[in-house]
Each structure stands twice: as C-alpha cells, then as structure tokens.
Design a protein around this motif. Sequence first.
Motif, short mmCIF file in Angstrom:
data_model
loop_
_atom_site.label_atom_id
_atom_site.label_comp_id
_atom_site.label_asym_id
_atom_site.label_seq_id
_atom_site.Cartn_x
_atom_site.Cartn_y
_atom_site.Cartn_z
N GLU A 196 0.82 -1.21 0.00
CA GLU A 196 0.00 0.00 0.00
C GLU A 196 0.85 1.26 0.00
O GLU A 196 0.35 2.35 -0.29
CB GLU A 196 -0.93 0.01 1.22
CG GLU A 196 -1.90 -1.15 1.26
CD GLU A 196 -2.78 -1.22 0.03
OE1 GLU A 196 -3.27 -0.16 -0.41
OE2 GLU A 196 -2.98 -2.33 -0.50
N THR A 197 2.12 1.14 0.34
CA THR A 197 2.99 2.33 0.43
C THR A 197 4.01 2.40 -0.69
O THR A 197 4.80 3.34 -0.74
CB THR A 197 3.74 2.35 1.77
OG1 THR A 197 4.62 1.21 1.84
CG2 THR A 197 2.78 2.30 2.95
N MET A 198 4.02 1.43 -1.60
CA MET A 198 5.04 1.40 -2.64
C MET A 198 4.74 2.41 -3.73
O MET A 198 3.59 2.79 -3.97
CB MET A 198 5.13 0.00 -3.25
CG MET A 198 3.88 -0.49 -3.92
SD MET A 198 3.97 -2.24 -4.42
CE MET A 198 5.08 -2.11 -5.83
N ASP A 199 5.79 2.90 -4.36
CA ASP A 199 5.67 3.79 -5.50
C ASP A 199 5.60 2.97 -6.78
O ASP A 199 6.04 1.82 -6.82
CB ASP A 199 6.86 4.76 -5.55
CG ASP A 199 6.82 5.77 -4.42
OD1 ASP A 199 5.71 6.23 -4.09
OD2 ASP A 199 7.89 6.09 -3.87
N PRO A 200 5.07 3.55 -7.86
CA PRO A 200 4.93 2.80 -9.12
C PRO A 200 6.27 2.23 -9.59
O PRO A 200 7.30 2.90 -9.56
CB PRO A 200 4.40 3.86 -10.09
CG PRO A 200 3.69 4.85 -9.24
CD PRO A 200 4.48 4.91 -7.97
N GLY A 201 6.24 0.98 -10.02
CA GLY A 201 7.43 0.34 -10.57
C GLY A 201 8.42 -0.16 -9.56
O GLY A 201 9.50 -0.62 -9.92
N PRO A 221 25.49 1.14 -12.43
CA PRO A 221 24.77 1.74 -13.56
C PRO A 221 23.39 1.14 -13.81
O PRO A 221 22.44 1.87 -14.13
CB PRO A 221 25.71 1.48 -14.75
CG PRO A 221 27.07 1.40 -14.15
CD PRO A 221 26.86 0.74 -12.82
N ALA A 222 23.25 -0.17 -13.67
CA ALA A 222 21.95 -0.81 -13.94
C ALA A 222 21.03 -0.83 -12.72
O ALA A 222 19.85 -1.15 -12.85
CB ALA A 222 22.18 -2.24 -14.44
N GLY A 223 21.57 -0.49 -11.56
CA GLY A 223 20.74 -0.51 -10.36
C GLY A 223 20.30 -1.91 -10.00
O GLY A 223 20.90 -2.91 -10.40
N ARG A 224 19.22 -1.99 -9.24
CA ARG A 224 18.73 -3.29 -8.78
C ARG A 224 17.91 -4.02 -9.84
O ARG A 224 17.66 -5.21 -9.72
CB ARG A 224 17.93 -3.15 -7.48
CG ARG A 224 16.71 -2.27 -7.56
CD ARG A 224 16.04 -2.15 -6.19
NE ARG A 224 16.81 -1.38 -5.22
CZ ARG A 224 16.54 -1.33 -3.92
NH1 ARG A 224 15.51 -2.01 -3.44
NH2 ARG A 224 17.28 -0.60 -3.11
N GLY A 225 17.52 -3.31 -10.89
CA GLY A 225 16.79 -3.95 -11.98
C GLY A 225 15.35 -4.27 -11.60
O GLY A 225 14.89 -3.99 -10.50
N ARG A 226 14.65 -4.91 -12.54
CA ARG A 226 13.23 -5.21 -12.33
C ARG A 226 12.91 -6.70 -12.45
O ARG A 226 11.79 -7.11 -12.17
CB ARG A 226 12.37 -4.45 -13.35
CG ARG A 226 12.42 -2.94 -13.19
CD ARG A 226 11.63 -2.25 -14.29
NE ARG A 226 11.68 -0.81 -14.17
CZ ARG A 226 10.80 -0.08 -13.47
NH1 ARG A 226 9.82 -0.68 -12.83
NH2 ARG A 226 10.91 1.23 -13.42
N ASP A 227 13.85 -7.50 -12.92
CA ASP A 227 13.52 -8.89 -13.21
C ASP A 227 14.53 -9.88 -12.63
O ASP A 227 14.64 -11.01 -13.09
CB ASP A 227 13.41 -9.10 -14.73
CG ASP A 227 14.68 -8.71 -15.47
OD1 ASP A 227 15.64 -8.25 -14.81
OD2 ASP A 227 14.71 -8.84 -16.70
N TRP A 228 15.31 -9.47 -11.63
CA TRP A 228 16.26 -10.37 -11.01
C TRP A 228 16.07 -10.37 -9.51
O TRP A 228 15.88 -9.32 -8.88
CB TRP A 228 17.70 -9.95 -11.32
CG TRP A 228 18.72 -10.88 -10.69
CD1 TRP A 228 19.20 -12.04 -11.21
CD2 TRP A 228 19.33 -10.75 -9.40
NE1 TRP A 228 20.07 -12.64 -10.33
CE2 TRP A 228 20.17 -11.87 -9.22
CE3 TRP A 228 19.24 -9.79 -8.38
CZ2 TRP A 228 20.92 -12.06 -8.06
CZ3 TRP A 228 19.98 -9.98 -7.23
CH2 TRP A 228 20.83 -11.10 -7.08
N TYR A 229 16.09 -11.57 -8.93
CA TYR A 229 16.01 -11.73 -7.49
C TYR A 229 17.02 -12.80 -7.07
O TYR A 229 17.34 -13.69 -7.85
CB TYR A 229 14.59 -12.14 -7.07
CG TYR A 229 13.58 -11.06 -7.31
CD1 TYR A 229 13.37 -10.04 -6.39
CD2 TYR A 229 12.86 -11.03 -8.52
CE1 TYR A 229 12.45 -9.03 -6.63
CE2 TYR A 229 11.95 -10.02 -8.77
CZ TYR A 229 11.76 -9.02 -7.82
OH TYR A 229 10.86 -8.00 -8.07
N PRO A 230 17.51 -12.72 -5.86
CA PRO A 230 18.52 -13.70 -5.43
C PRO A 230 17.95 -15.10 -5.30
O PRO A 230 16.74 -15.29 -5.12
CB PRO A 230 18.98 -13.16 -4.09
CG PRO A 230 17.84 -12.34 -3.59
CD PRO A 230 17.21 -11.74 -4.81
#
Length: 234
Positions: A196-201, A221-230
């Motif tokens: 409920e507190t997250m920002d879009p994306g 440069p790529a940051g944490r990304g959107r499609d990778w998890y440990p």
Amino acid sequence: MADSELVPAGELAARAGVRFPNESAAYRAARTALLAEEIELRRHIERVAEMRRALPLGGAVPDSYRFIDETGGERALGDLFGGHDTLIAYNWMFGPQRRRPCPMCTGLVAGLAAAAADLMQRVGLVVIGRSPIERQIAFKVERGWRDLRFAEALGDAFAADFHALAPDGSEWPALNVFAKREGVVYHFWGGEMNGETMDPGQDPRGAPDPMLLWTMLDLTPAGRGRDWYPKLSY
C-alpha cells in the motif's frame, strides 16, 4: 543541529575536491550535483533516525507468546533479549510448509549474521521462524552463520500480530524492535512499508533498505533492476 545552521549541501559538495583519473568536466559537474543530493539524503536519514529514536513506547507485548530457542527450551519474548533492554527481531519466511527458506529473507539474514557479534554488544538480536527450530539450526549450520541466534515461534499468534503472517496463511518478512522497561516488554518500532505504500514500478521496500544486496546494486549503472532476485544457490 538545526538545518538552518548547516552549511548548504552544494557548498560542501564543491569543497570535497575528490577527482578520479581521466574524468571529464561533464562527469565532474554531474557527480558534484549528485554529491550534493547524497549529502541531503544523509541529512534526511539522520532526521528520520532522530524521529524514530524519539518515538514513545508502543503497546505492551502480551506474555503469552512462546518460542523455542536453540537450546530447545521454551521462552517468552522477554527471555530473548540476551541481557539487553532492546531486541531486534526479524521474522523470516521459513514456515513449516517451505522446503527451504525464502531466498530474499536468506540474503537479509546473511547480512544480520555478518553483523551479529557486533550488534549483540548493544542489543539483543534474534531471527524467528515458524519452522521447527531443528530445521532452522540445520540451515544456519549449512550457511555458516555462527553468531546469529534463531528461535521457533510456537503457534502463529506472534507472526500474525506482528505482521509476519497474512490472514490467508501467506508469510511476510517482518522486522520489529522491542524495548524492555522494568520487566515489561513493549513494541517500539516495526517496518510498515508494504504494497500500500510502494511507489509505481517498485517492490515494497524499507527506507533505508535493510538488505545490503540492494543498497550495493543501487550504486551501479543498472541498479537493482526489475527482473532479477537472489537465489539460495547459483
């Protein structure tokens, strides 16, 4: 110190004087502007930390919650403080229905394990799971987490009351801080950032993020990304 007494962040950034080989003028201008924002972020983090430290005590914690510690003994929450007046408790997603613990939780717990000996000089520290304590200890040994203490929550009341268990039985990670005053345990702070507190994306995340993995990837440069998890293994 009041904000009005602080040297402007841009002025401090200009004073820093750090340079790296072969950097361009454009890089230096952008990096100095970023440094000013980083200084402002540091100041904001400290303001938030001051507000957190100034919180009044939360609700008294019922003494009906019970846990099994690594000795096999049954304990109340107050017994997990390790002689301190403050306890950091992390509920990880390792319920009895899971064959292995959550990889994300495992990454965060690994960071706690690395700092456990130091943290426990100041505060109590425990990782709480819903799986039998023997399973948690086995995973602790597998990972080489020598100093970190684990406990099994007996029943689901604690996990449900402190937001580690959803009404439908789904597990959530939960980070809570408790304080003991004159023998009474109180809730002090708990993570409340969720869907409920997250920002879009963005995934729900704390601020500052307690997981070192993401903090370090945010520097790249790529940051944490959107499609990778440990994962638990690679």
